[in-house]
Write a protein that holds these residues in place. Structure first.
Motif, PDB file in Angstrom:
ATOM      1  N   GLU A  29      42.387  24.356  56.365  1.00 17.02           N
ATOM      2  CA  GLU A  29      41.743  23.422  57.295  1.00 17.02           C
ATOM      3  C   GLU A  29      42.072  21.979  56.922  1.00 17.02           C
ATOM      4  OE1 GLU A  29      37.732  25.271  59.181  1.00 17.02           O
ATOM      5  OE2 GLU A  29      37.607  24.765  57.043  1.00 17.02           O
ATOM      6  N   GLN A  30      42.011  21.670  55.634  1.00 19.16           N
ATOM      7  CA  GLN A  30      42.330  20.313  55.184  1.00 19.16           C
ATOM      8  C   GLN A  30      43.777  19.942  55.510  1.00 19.16           C
ATOM      9  OE1 GLN A  30      41.405  20.029  50.996  1.00 19.16           O
ATOM     10  NE2 GLN A  30      39.292  20.688  51.294  1.00 19.16           N
ATOM     11  N   MET A  32      45.755  21.194  57.789  1.00 17.40           N
ATOM     12  CA  MET A  32      45.959  21.060  59.229  1.00 17.40           C
ATOM     13  C   MET A  32      45.375  19.742  59.729  1.00 17.40           C
ATOM     14  SD  MET A  32      45.137  25.021  60.292  1.00 17.40           S
ATOM     15  CE  MET A  32      45.220  24.756  62.063  1.00 17.40           C
ATOM     16  N   HIS A  33      44.239  19.357  59.163  1.00 18.19           N
ATOM     17  CA  HIS A  33      43.614  18.094  59.552  1.00 18.19           C
ATOM     18  C   HIS A  33      44.509  16.910  59.177  1.00 18.19           C
ATOM     19  CE1 HIS A  33      40.492  15.119  60.324  1.00 18.19           C
ATOM     20  NE2 HIS A  33      40.705  14.619  59.116  1.00 18.19           N
ATOM     21  N   GLU A  34      45.152  16.987  58.029  1.00 15.54           N
ATOM     22  CA  GLU A  34      45.984  15.884  57.543  1.00 15.54           C
ATOM     23  C   GLU A  34      47.195  15.619  58.428  1.00 15.54           C
ATOM     24  OE1 GLU A  34      46.907  16.865  53.526  1.00 15.54           O
ATOM     25  OE2 GLU A  34      44.853  16.491  52.807  1.00 15.54           O
ATOM     26  N   VAL A  35      47.675  16.644  59.137  1.00 13.64           N
ATOM     27  CA  VAL A  35      48.833  16.463  60.015  1.00 13.64           C
ATOM     28  C   VAL A  35      48.426  16.436  61.490  1.00 13.64           C
ATOM     29  CG1 VAL A  35      50.417  17.511  58.361  1.00 13.64           C
ATOM     30  CG2 VAL A  35      49.364  18.949  60.127  1.00 13.64           C
ATOM     31  N   ASP A  36      47.108  16.394  61.739  1.00 14.26           N
ATOM     32  CA  ASP A  36      46.602  16.407  63.120  1.00 14.26           C
ATOM     33  C   ASP A  36      47.154  17.605  63.895  1.00 14.26           C
ATOM     34  OD1 ASP A  36      45.059  14.047  62.893  1.00 14.26           O
ATOM     35  OD2 ASP A  36      46.865  12.829  63.159  1.00 14.26           O
ATOM     36  N   PHE A  37      47.073  18.769  63.267  1.00 19.29           N
ATOM     37  CA  PHE A  37      47.583  19.992  63.887  1.00 19.29           C
ATOM     38  C   PHE A  37      46.848  20.260  65.200  1.00 19.29           C
ATOM     39  CE2 PHE A  37      47.878  24.547  64.612  1.00 19.29           C
ATOM     40  CZ  PHE A  37      49.192  24.836  64.268  1.00 19.29           C
ATOM     41  N   ASP A  38      47.618  20.494  66.247  1.00 17.76           N
ATOM     42  CA  ASP A  38      47.057  20.762  67.573  1.00 17.76           C
ATOM     43  C   ASP A  38      47.381  22.208  67.956  1.00 17.76           C
ATOM     44  OD1 ASP A  38      46.359  20.981  70.222  1.00 17.76           O
ATOM     45  OD2 ASP A  38      47.368  19.144  70.864  1.00 17.76           O
ATOM     46  N   ASP A  42      51.091  23.017  68.695  1.00 20.69           N
ATOM     47  CA  ASP A  42      51.801  23.255  67.439  1.00 20.69           C
ATOM     48  C   ASP A  42      51.759  24.729  67.044  1.00 20.69           C
ATOM     49  OD1 ASP A  42      52.205  20.504  67.344  1.00 20.69           O
ATOM     50  OD2 ASP A  42      50.362  20.179  66.188  1.00 20.69           O
ATOM     51  N   ASP A 214      56.482  20.405  57.471  1.00 20.32           N
ATOM     52  CA  ASP A 214      57.020  20.349  58.820  1.00 20.32           C
ATOM     53  C   ASP A 214      58.392  21.041  58.825  1.00 20.32           C
ATOM     54  OD1 ASP A 214      58.438  19.322  61.216  1.00 20.32           O
ATOM     55  OD2 ASP A 214      56.708  17.972  61.395  1.00 20.32           O
TER      56      ASP A 214
END
Length: 221
Positions: A29-30, A32-38, A42, A214
């Protein structure tokens, strides 16, 4: 059972690869949050070992049912399957000493059913096209020629989920007929590249470091 699943270009968003989760859902979760995972755009490609050792293993296993999540089976999924499907004392004990103790906090039948369903979404290999190039993914060790996955045998199967020959010998020979391959399984201090094989397991359960990269950076390294 499908040995390999292939994915075309993601024209809507980005693609990421993530290392062995081992029940560390909060770290995912952290990351994914750091890369603004959509999740609507994505895609996330997982090198396997979703379960064992970590308390959130069942939750990590459930990721296989998400449309944006694409994993491969690791040796810990295999250990769990052998223990739950065979029901032998030896298989059960082997799983337990390798991190399967989390199952005691759940209904065993529910875990067995969920794992069986999850394995249908966890082939041994995946291939994704990124920026016109092909990136392969397996859990442990790819074959010397990516095309061998089309006619894989038991020896290749074992290497895909258990192998460490390449990393232990420092073999920099590129895997043929693929641009890059991403793997996990072997814990390293930092992500490491040998030839065109990228090792991204940084030991989330042991170190608290979960690597998520990425796909475009895989091709650039």
């Amino acid at each position: 059972m499908t040995w390999i699943e292939k994915h075309g270009e993601n024209h809507q968003g980005r693609d990421f690869f993530v290392g062995d989760l081992h029940g560390q859902y909060h770290l995912l979760e952290q990351a994914m949050h750091e890369v603004d995972f959509d999740p609507s755009r994505d895609r996330l490609f997982s090198v396997g070992d979703l379960i064992d050792r970590g308390a959130e293993s069942f939750r990590c296993l459930s990721l296989t049912f998400e449309p944006w999540f694409h994993g491969v089976r690791g040796n810990h999924e295999v250990l769990a399957h052998d223990a739950l499907a065979q029901g032998t004392r030896g298989a059960w004990e082997l799983w337990q000493v390798n991190g399967g103790g989390w199952v005691a906090r759940h209904d065993v039948h529910e875990v067995r059913v969920s794992l069986e369903k999850a394995l249908r979404h966890l082939p041994y290999a995946r291939e994704v096209t990124v920026a016109g190039k092909r990136i392969g993914m397996v859990h442990a060790e790819p074959p010397r020629d990516w095309r061998l996955l089309e006619t894989a045998d038991h020896a290749i199967e074992q290497a895909l989920v258990w192998g460490r020959t390449r990393i232990h010998s420092g073999d920099c020979t590129p895997v043929a007929n693929i641009d890059a391959v991403v793997v996990g399984h072997t814990i390293l201090e930092t992500p490491t590249t040998l030839g065109n094989v990228h090792y991204i397991d940084t030991g989330a359960f042991h170190t608290g470091r979960l690597t998520m990269i990425d796909a475009r950076d895989v091709l650039a390294s």
